[in-house]
Design a protein around this motif. Sequence first.
Motif, PDB file in Angstrom:
ATOM      1  N   ALA A  46      24.265 -34.785  -7.541  1.00 16.62           N
ATOM      2  CA  ALA A  46      23.800 -36.151  -7.450  1.00 16.62           C
ATOM      3  C   ALA A  46      22.572 -36.595  -6.321  1.00 16.62           C
ATOM      4  N   ALA A  47      23.204 -35.622  -5.519  1.00 15.17           N
ATOM      5  CA  ALA A  47      22.299 -36.642  -4.471  1.00 15.17           C
ATOM      6  C   ALA A  47      20.720 -35.698  -4.805  1.00 15.17           C
ATOM      7  N   GLU A  48      20.761 -34.954  -5.290  1.00 18.86           N
ATOM      8  CA  GLU A  48      19.641 -34.763  -5.957  1.00 18.86           C
ATOM      9  C   GLU A  48      18.568 -34.869  -6.869  1.00 18.86           C
ATOM     10  N   GLY A  49      18.941 -35.754  -7.552  1.00 19.88           N
ATOM     11  CA  GLY A  49      18.711 -36.276  -8.647  1.00 19.88           C
ATOM     12  C   GLY A  49      19.117 -36.506  -9.799  1.00 19.88           C
ATOM     13  N   HIS A  50      20.021 -35.169 -10.333  1.00 21.33           N
ATOM     14  CA  HIS A  50      20.601 -34.330 -11.134  1.00 21.33           C
ATOM     15  C   HIS A  50      21.455 -35.270 -11.715  1.00 21.33           C
ATOM     16  N   GLN A  51      21.109 -36.059 -13.256  1.00 21.88           N
ATOM     17  CA  GLN A  51      21.518 -37.401 -13.992  1.00 21.88           C
ATOM     18  C   GLN A  51      23.094 -36.761 -14.717  1.00 21.88           C
TER      19      GLN A  51
END
Length: 421
Positions: A296-301
């Motif tokens: 999530a911190a890396e942008g995984h929706q």
Amino acid sequence: MPDKRANGGQVLVLNCGSSSLKFALIDPRNGNASLSGLGDSLGHSAPSVSWKIDGEKHSAALPEGAKHTEVIEFVVTNILSGGGILRADIAAIGHRVVHGGEKFSHSVLINEQVISAIQDCVALAPLHNPAHLQGIEAATKAFPGLPQVAVFDTAFHQTMPRQAYIYALPYELYEEHGIRRYGMHGTSHRFVSERAADLLGKAKADVNIISAHLGNGASIAAIQAGKSVDTSMGLTPLEGLVMGTRCGDVDPGLLLHLGVRLDYCMKEINDLLNKKSGLLGISQLSNDCRALEQAAAEGHQGAQLALEIFCYRLAKYIASYHGVLSHVDALVFTGGIGENSAYIRENVLNRLIGLGYRVDETRNLEMRFGAEGAIEPPSGTTSTPKVLVIPTNEEWVIARDAAQIIASGNSAASGQPAGGS
């Protein structure tokens, strides 16, 4: 007569899952574990056992297809003897049993009647109770004559009032088939409620808490005066919160839609709801909260959405239990996620600002990896409900119950099933 072996002896705690077996040798007086380990992938192609004794880690492969019996034999022959632990030092064996239905409201000494009652509850916990029975049988062979005690996940919740455990279904389904809310994780909720009382400086009977046990399996309990009055899991461990692979609450009509409109068979529905849903199903990535937080911190929706739904659902349950309890002395986070995820705790508490909850970011970040304490702002800065992080210790509860039962030697510990509330 009381069993003399209970005086100073250790308790071998066994927690048998469908394809795993956790074991620990616990001193019931203080909860110290001289041995802990796990037999994993049982019944499959590459089973193994890993353990820690006196701080040293070890592991070994087991024969292909090895099951619970082989793990217990390995523990007795290779670990206990090799570790210098005498079998005579073991006072009892304590078994975690997931489902006791309405038959048990406390832990009991295992006899044939208790074994039969556990068998009667197999339909309510088809993945767990058969494994528990295998563990009891294997332990009986390995330790003939040694007293064994069953400690039930459902027992703590037998104090729920009828309005909390009766479903809005035709009443004869409860009368004839025992269809009702039972709840799980009772041993954990019981432990943290007792520990919360200690931390708050109150007697157990004077404490009201909301206990959130968050792990791959997750449940929440409302505890009034030290007794469970409501909980999120139901007839089975599927109901309630979003979990690692379980869906939690869904519209019951969904089952009809899956079966009638989408042509799912019952096995496919069961696998979908229990093994392919929850954090895993939403994220399409993982059921591990740590992996999801990183993604999530890396942008995984998908990971972001899964965590948002997890926290949203939990916050709703916490808010609803404020309407169940006369007052709330503390909200407690426990379990692998509850004890270690500062992100989840902060996200949930920020959703509960309307109820007065606040989080101290520094304290919250410090409460990980076995740390215990409060994570709300320091007293005096603002008036907020207490929020505690308490590492659970179900093994100690099992060991303690086992030692107390064999030491008491009274009729209450004779294995007679106790009535429900």
